[in-house]
Design a protein around this motif. Structure first.
Motif, PDB file in Angstrom:
ATOM      1  N   ASN A 143      13.170  31.816  36.250  1.00 13.53           N
ATOM      2  CA  ASN A 143      14.267  31.740  35.622  1.00 13.53           C
ATOM      3  C   ASN A 143      15.321  32.048  36.410  1.00 13.53           C
ATOM      4  O   ASN A 143      15.430  32.011  37.550  1.00 13.53           O
ATOM      5  CB  ASN A 143      14.291  32.659  34.467  1.00 13.53           C
ATOM      6  CG  ASN A 143      14.258  34.147  34.904  1.00 13.53           C
ATOM      7  OD1 ASN A 143      14.705  34.423  36.019  1.00 13.53           O
ATOM      8  ND2 ASN A 143      13.586  34.963  34.074  1.00 13.53           N
ATOM      9  N   GLY A 144      16.687  31.894  35.969  1.00 11.67           N
ATOM     10  CA  GLY A 144      18.046  32.070  36.761  1.00 11.67           C
ATOM     11  C   GLY A 144      18.114  33.346  37.213  1.00 11.67           C
ATOM     12  O   GLY A 144      18.337  33.272  38.717  1.00 11.67           O
ATOM     13  N   ASP A 145      17.649  34.268  36.957  1.00 16.64           N
ATOM     14  CA  ASP A 145      17.794  35.764  37.539  1.00 16.64           C
ATOM     15  C   ASP A 145      16.787  35.901  38.596  1.00 16.64           C
ATOM     16  O   ASP A 145      16.855  36.295  39.846  1.00 16.64           O
ATOM     17  CB  ASP A 145      17.461  36.804  36.572  1.00 16.64           C
ATOM     18  CG  ASP A 145      18.658  37.028  35.932  1.00 16.64           C
ATOM     19  OD1 ASP A 145      19.783  36.657  36.213  1.00 16.64           O
ATOM     20  OD2 ASP A 145      18.637  37.617  34.349  1.00 16.64           O
ATOM     21  N   GLU A 146      15.352  35.204  38.370  1.00 18.88           N
ATOM     22  CA  GLU A 146      14.378  35.343  39.404  1.00 18.88           C
ATOM     23  C   GLU A 146      14.667  34.515  40.553  1.00 18.88           C
ATOM     24  O   GLU A 146      14.527  34.833  41.667  1.00 18.88           O
ATOM     25  CB  GLU A 146      13.100  35.113  38.816  1.00 18.88           C
ATOM     26  CG  GLU A 146      12.457  35.902  37.722  1.00 18.88           C
ATOM     27  CD  GLU A 146      11.395  35.125  36.749  1.00 18.88           C
ATOM     28  OE1 GLU A 146      10.773  36.164  36.180  1.00 18.88           O
ATOM     29  OE2 GLU A 146      11.465  34.173  36.665  1.00 18.88           O
ATOM     30  N   ARG A 147      15.382  33.314  40.387  1.00 15.93           N
ATOM     31  CA  ARG A 147      15.473  32.315  41.334  1.00 15.93           C
ATOM     32  C   ARG A 147      16.857  33.053  42.336  1.00 15.93           C
ATOM     33  O   ARG A 147      16.699  32.984  43.524  1.00 15.93           O
ATOM     34  CB  ARG A 147      16.411  31.105  40.598  1.00 15.93           C
ATOM     35  CG  ARG A 147      16.724  30.026  41.630  1.00 15.93           C
ATOM     36  CD  ARG A 147      17.201  28.870  40.929  1.00 15.93           C
ATOM     37  NE  ARG A 147      17.639  27.733  41.869  1.00 15.93           N
ATOM     38  CZ  ARG A 147      18.760  27.458  42.562  1.00 15.93           C
ATOM     39  NH1 ARG A 147      19.678  28.618  42.443  1.00 15.93           N
ATOM     40  NH2 ARG A 147      18.844  26.750  43.391  1.00 15.93           N
TER      41      ARG A 147
END
Length: 278
Positions: free
Chosen positions: A81-85
């Motif tokens: 997801n965005g935070d993991e990316r």
């Protein structure tokens, strides 16, 4: 090979994310019996369009050159997801904080933040810094959580308190879920400031002091601002339901507001008023 905390964190993250994916979920056959859960390294490499050797080196924490386009392919293969990316990019591209670029700055609670704490009278609110050190709170937070005034300032670390204080361990109905929400925020900070040795020292200390820390840390997600509902069993007020909103404050201090809003259509706010007004 992994003396650099950044590369060690990158290695652990890639292994963790790979283990969470089932072949069927990414369009691959399950194949023969697997010794470990999740995808194999060669399957991630195949999905990302890179060589198995190169991906293996990346996951091993070797100091190799990477590009944003290849990292984007890895992120897609691992369904980040965005935070993991962002966490992946911070670690792999060494985008994090470097101590030589600026020292620690004392957190200052501005008049506007003081006003916010005052106005959120019936919403327990904490202000913490990038180390998850509690630097501000309102009376509602003291009534629901702890009397922070009685805790020495050096010990007011939110992550540490969640493990060390029996009042917090018994407060949340699902303590592990409660803790993992804050660990996901802490991990987002870790990716951003991994070059700061404080983080590695703190994680090592927590793992050595609290046996259940390491398992929960390994399970934690990455989230800069999770929004979740938390159920408490307060010693005096009983069942209370709150919606947690985590908001980052703009500015150099990198402060965060954790606001617990009483869930609508519940008796939580009434109970909280009774606690505060005595």
């Amino acid at each position: 090979m992994q003396a650099d905390p950044r590369l060690k964190a990158l290695s652990e993250f890639l292994k963790s994310q790979r283990s969470k994916l089932h072949p069927n979920s990414v369009g691959l056959p399950s194949g023969s019996r697997r010794r470990t859960p999740g995808l194999r390294r060669e399957e991630v490499a195949q999905l990302a369009g890179v060589s198995t050797t190169w991906y293996t080196w990346l996951e091993q924490g070797r100091d190799i050159k990477v590009s944003a386009s290849v990292l984007d392919a890895i992120a897609g293969a691992l369904r980040l997801n965005g935070d993991e990316r962002k966490y992946l990019f911070d670690l792999a591209l060494d985008n994090g904080f470097h101590p030589e670029l600026g020292g620690e700055k004392e957190a200052v609670i501005s008049p506007s933040l003081h006003k916010i704490l005052e106005e959120l009278k019936y919403c327990p609110t904490l202000i913490s810094d990038r180390h998850c050190h509690i630097v501000g709170w309102n009376p509602a937070a003291s009534h629901v959580f702890l009397n922070f005034e009685q805790i020495p300032e050096p010990e007011r670390n939110l992550i540490s308190l969640l493990f060390s204080k029996k009042e917090l361990r018994s407060l949340a109905v699902n303590w592990a879920h409660f803790v993992k929400g804050f660990l996901s925020i802490f991990r987002a900070y870790y990716g951003q400031y991994v070059a700061d040795p404080w983080y590695s020292n703190f994680i090592e200390h927590m793992a050595a002091t609290f046996p259940d820390f390491q398992e929960l840390w390994n399970q934690s997600e990455v989230s800069a601002a999770p929004e979740v509902m938390i159920e408490f069993r307060h010693a005096k007020a009983g069942k209370m339901l709150f919606n947690l909103s985590s908001l980052q404050v703009q500015g150099e201090a990198d402060l965060r507001l954790s606001i617990y809003t009483p869930a609508p259509q519940t008796a939580t706010e009434i109970k909280l008023k009774k606690l505060i007004e005595g």
